[in-house]
Design an enzyme around this catalytic site. Sequence first.
Site, mmCIF file in Angstrom:
data_model
loop_
_atom_site.group_PDB
_atom_site.id
_atom_site.type_symbol
_atom_site.label_atom_id
_atom_site.label_comp_id
_atom_site.label_asym_id
_atom_site.label_seq_id
_atom_site.Cartn_x
_atom_site.Cartn_y
_atom_site.Cartn_z
ATOM 1 N N SER A 241 0.833 -1.222 0.000
ATOM 2 C CA SER A 241 0.000 0.000 0.000
ATOM 3 C C SER A 241 0.859 1.261 0.000
ATOM 4 O O SER A 241 0.565 2.234 -0.703
ATOM 5 C CB SER A 241 -0.971 0.004 1.183
ATOM 6 N N HIS A 318 5.682 -12.814 7.384
ATOM 7 C CA HIS A 318 5.884 -11.419 6.981
ATOM 8 C C HIS A 318 7.065 -11.340 6.020
ATOM 9 O O HIS A 318 8.012 -12.118 6.141
ATOM 10 C CB HIS A 318 6.153 -10.522 8.196
ATOM 11 N N ARG A 327 2.859 -4.979 16.793
ATOM 12 C CA ARG A 327 1.455 -4.541 16.670
ATOM 13 C C ARG A 327 0.530 -5.664 17.143
ATOM 14 O O ARG A 327 -0.540 -5.423 17.695
ATOM 15 C CB ARG A 327 1.156 -4.152 15.217
ATOM 16 N N ASP A 373 -2.410 -8.679 11.571
ATOM 17 C CA ASP A 373 -3.739 -9.146 11.169
ATOM 18 C C ASP A 373 -4.207 -10.373 11.946
ATOM 19 O O ASP A 373 -5.390 -10.712 11.920
ATOM 20 C CB ASP A 373 -3.741 -9.464 9.669
HETATM 21 C C1 LIG Z 1 3.106 -12.108 4.423
HETATM 22 C C2 LIG Z 1 3.555 -13.066 3.322
HETATM 23 C C3 LIG Z 1 2.821 -12.713 2.012
HETATM 24 C C4 LIG Z 1 5.072 -12.885 3.102
HETATM 25 O O1 LIG Z 1 5.408 -13.641 1.963
HETATM 26 P P1 LIG Z 1 6.931 -14.023 1.624
HETATM 27 O O2 LIG Z 1 7.818 -12.875 1.947
HETATM 28 O O3 LIG Z 1 6.947 -14.566 0.237
HETATM 29 O O4 LIG Z 1 7.199 -15.159 2.720
HETATM 30 P P2 LIG Z 1 8.322 -16.309 2.726
HETATM 31 O O5 LIG Z 1 9.546 -15.882 2.014
HETATM 32 O O6 LIG Z 1 8.423 -16.767 4.132
HETATM 33 O O7 LIG Z 1 7.597 -17.425 1.842
HETATM 34 C C5 LIG Z 1 8.255 -18.670 1.577
HETATM 35 C C6 LIG Z 1 7.181 -19.709 1.356
HETATM 36 O O8 LIG Z 1 6.433 -19.865 2.588
HETATM 37 C C7 LIG Z 1 5.055 -19.690 2.326
HETATM 38 N N1 LIG Z 1 4.417 -19.024 3.462
HETATM 39 C C8 LIG Z 1 4.750 -17.845 4.022
HETATM 40 N N2 LIG Z 1 3.885 -17.552 5.006
HETATM 41 C C9 LIG Z 1 3.015 -18.575 5.089
HETATM 42 C C10 LIG Z 1 1.877 -18.831 5.891
HETATM 43 N N3 LIG Z 1 1.447 -17.966 6.802
HETATM 44 N N4 LIG Z 1 1.208 -19.978 5.703
HETATM 45 C C11 LIG Z 1 1.626 -20.877 4.753
HETATM 46 N N5 LIG Z 1 2.669 -20.671 3.946
HETATM 47 C C12 LIG Z 1 3.349 -19.520 4.114
HETATM 48 C C13 LIG Z 1 5.017 -18.806 1.089
HETATM 49 O O9 LIG Z 1 3.740 -18.881 0.456
HETATM 50 C C14 LIG Z 1 6.149 -19.343 0.291
HETATM 51 O O10 LIG Z 1 5.727 -20.543 -0.302
HETATM 52 P P3 LIG Z 1 6.282 -21.046 -1.760
HETATM 53 O O11 LIG Z 1 7.765 -21.119 -1.602
HETATM 54 O O12 LIG Z 1 5.605 -22.358 -1.950
HETATM 55 O O13 LIG Z 1 5.838 -20.004 -2.729
HETATM 56 C C15 LIG Z 1 3.271 -14.541 3.728
HETATM 57 O O14 LIG Z 1 3.919 -14.820 4.945
HETATM 58 C C16 LIG Z 1 1.802 -14.861 3.821
HETATM 59 O O15 LIG Z 1 1.184 -15.207 2.799
HETATM 60 N N6 LIG Z 1 1.205 -14.792 5.064
HETATM 61 C C17 LIG Z 1 -0.226 -14.998 5.222
HETATM 62 C C18 LIG Z 1 -1.019 -13.770 4.785
HETATM 63 C C19 LIG Z 1 -0.856 -12.618 5.774
HETATM 64 O O16 LIG Z 1 -0.983 -12.781 6.967
HETATM 65 N N7 LIG Z 1 -0.605 -11.430 5.220
HETATM 66 C C20 LIG Z 1 -0.474 -10.214 6.019
HETATM 67 C C21 LIG Z 1 0.938 -9.761 6.095
HETATM 68 S S1 LIG Z 1 1.108 -8.389 7.192
#
Ligand SMILES: CC(C)(COP(=O)(O)OP(=O)(O)OC[C@H]1O[C@@H](n2cnc3c(N)ncnc32)[C@H](O)[C@@H]1OP(=O)(O)O)[C@@H](O)C(=O)NCCC(=O)NCCS
Length: 439
Positions: A241, A318, A327, A373
């Site tokens: 955002s 994250h 938070r 969240d």
């Molecule tokens: C926030 C988020 C998008 C960060 O993504 P990122 O920087 O790519 O995270 P990572 O590098 O740790 O990801 C590595 C792998 O772990 C997975 N992963 C990360 N968080 C995960 C979670 N909460 N549940 C399941 N899998 C998760 C990713 O999808 C990725 O999978 P892939 O290699 O098969 O594509 C991710 O942690 C997520 O999707 N969390 C859940 C949604 C959420 O709470 N979003 C709000 C963020 S403030």
Amino acid sequence: MDKLKEKFGIISAPIAQQIKDLVKDHGSQIIGQYSIEQVYHGMKGMIGMVTETSKLDAEEGIRFRGYSIPELREKLPKAPGGSEPLPEGIFYLMLIGELPSEEDVREVSNNWARRSNVPKHVFDMLDKMPLSTHPMTQFSMAILALQTESVFAAAYRKGISKKQYWDPMYEDVMNLIARLPRVAAYIYRRIYKNNVHIEPDPKLDWAANFAHMLGFDEPDFFRLMRLYLTLHVDHEGGNVSAHATHLVGSALSDAYYALSAGMDGLAGPLHGLANQEVVRWILDLKKYYGGGIPSKEQIEEYIHRTLDEGKVVPGYGHAVLRKTDPRFVAQNEFAKKYMPDDELFKIVEILYQVVPEILKSTGKIKNPWPNVDAHSGVLLIHYGLVEYDFYTVLFGVSRAIGVLTSLLWDRALNTPIERPGSVTTEWMLSQIKKVQPAN
Ligand SMILES: CC(C)(COP(=O)(O)OP(=O)(O)OC[C@H]1O[C@@H](n2cnc3c(N)ncnc32)[C@H](O)[C@@H]1OP(=O)(O)O)[C@@H](O)C(=O)NCCC(=O)NCCS
């Protein structure tokens, strides 16, 4: 000119000069290098922009102008008799760079109250949308509809010196923040409360007035809103955002265009929409095991099911943080104090015990800890705001404060148009060949 605007003009001019000098004298200094993986994986960890308002540390979490969340909960001014900081205070801190006095905060409150009138065509436009339109879509459309009011766009059309860009942008930023609670409350009551609306109460502070217009007049809910709207304001510049707002604004699109773009990014389930997804996921979990509080074993089983289905566990992980989000901690302390016996809160507590270990065991998730969240929704449900599709709009009203403050700084610092380079995979492969040792 209002006092805050005058102050911003005075403090921003020498900083703009300082940055000019910095780039002139040290612009060629190398500050990092990056890898192919970073280019393909969302530019994580690459320093690519400057954001003055806040800085995120992977281990410690966010600091706003150097202050952590616990420090701000203690130091920022509160409403009379209140226990949580007023969002007006964190706005002042991010904008000016110093902690506000009680009077500074009161002035911001009054300033926003004076500017809060929303033109009728915005409500008319919303009334034409199907009720089933997601609240975030309505919110972003309403922000665009407000663009008719842009002081910056009008000034640019008339002709304005680059040095003066910040002046009309200040007006847009203040007007927009002032109007967002009214717009958001209108969307909420239109969808969920039979289109019966509540007039603003200009005597209330910004967060309490928002709660009032939503239809929640209890002091407990005011307290929650002040905390909620303070906690979600900013998370440095690279999140979707903030970056979208900054990027669109870099084309000199006005605050309305830029914020609407930022809100479209916040509406994604990996970003701000995760708050509604968390609640939905917890309610599904509860239902799956017949209601009440599921056992630890059942919750573990449900997490494994989610992962086996190829889904993410919402509220965990994250892109930058590598520890529990402060938070989350602030909201957790709030819940422990004011709603310790709440059933959904107890489920959040069990999740906090079991999710990280399971995510760690996958071996691929970089941060197994909860983010903001994971907690916000259960607080809102406790006080009766149960319509979780609306939660990201609340997040957006708060996030607007941070991203618009940065947008104003962008114009004061004359930040140029953003235009990173991009390459093809063919080009990338050609580079790999170049560095491979000869046989
Ligand atoms: C926030 C988020 C998008 C960060 O993504 P990122 O920087 O790519 O995270 P990572 O590098 O740790 O990801 C590595 C792998 O772990 C997975 N992963 C990360 N968080 C995960 C979670 N909460 N549940 C399941 N899998 C998760 C990713 O999808 C990725 O999978 P892939 O290699 O098969 O594509 C991710 O942690 C997520 O999707 N969390 C859940 C949604 C959420 O709470 N979003 C709000 C963020 S403030």
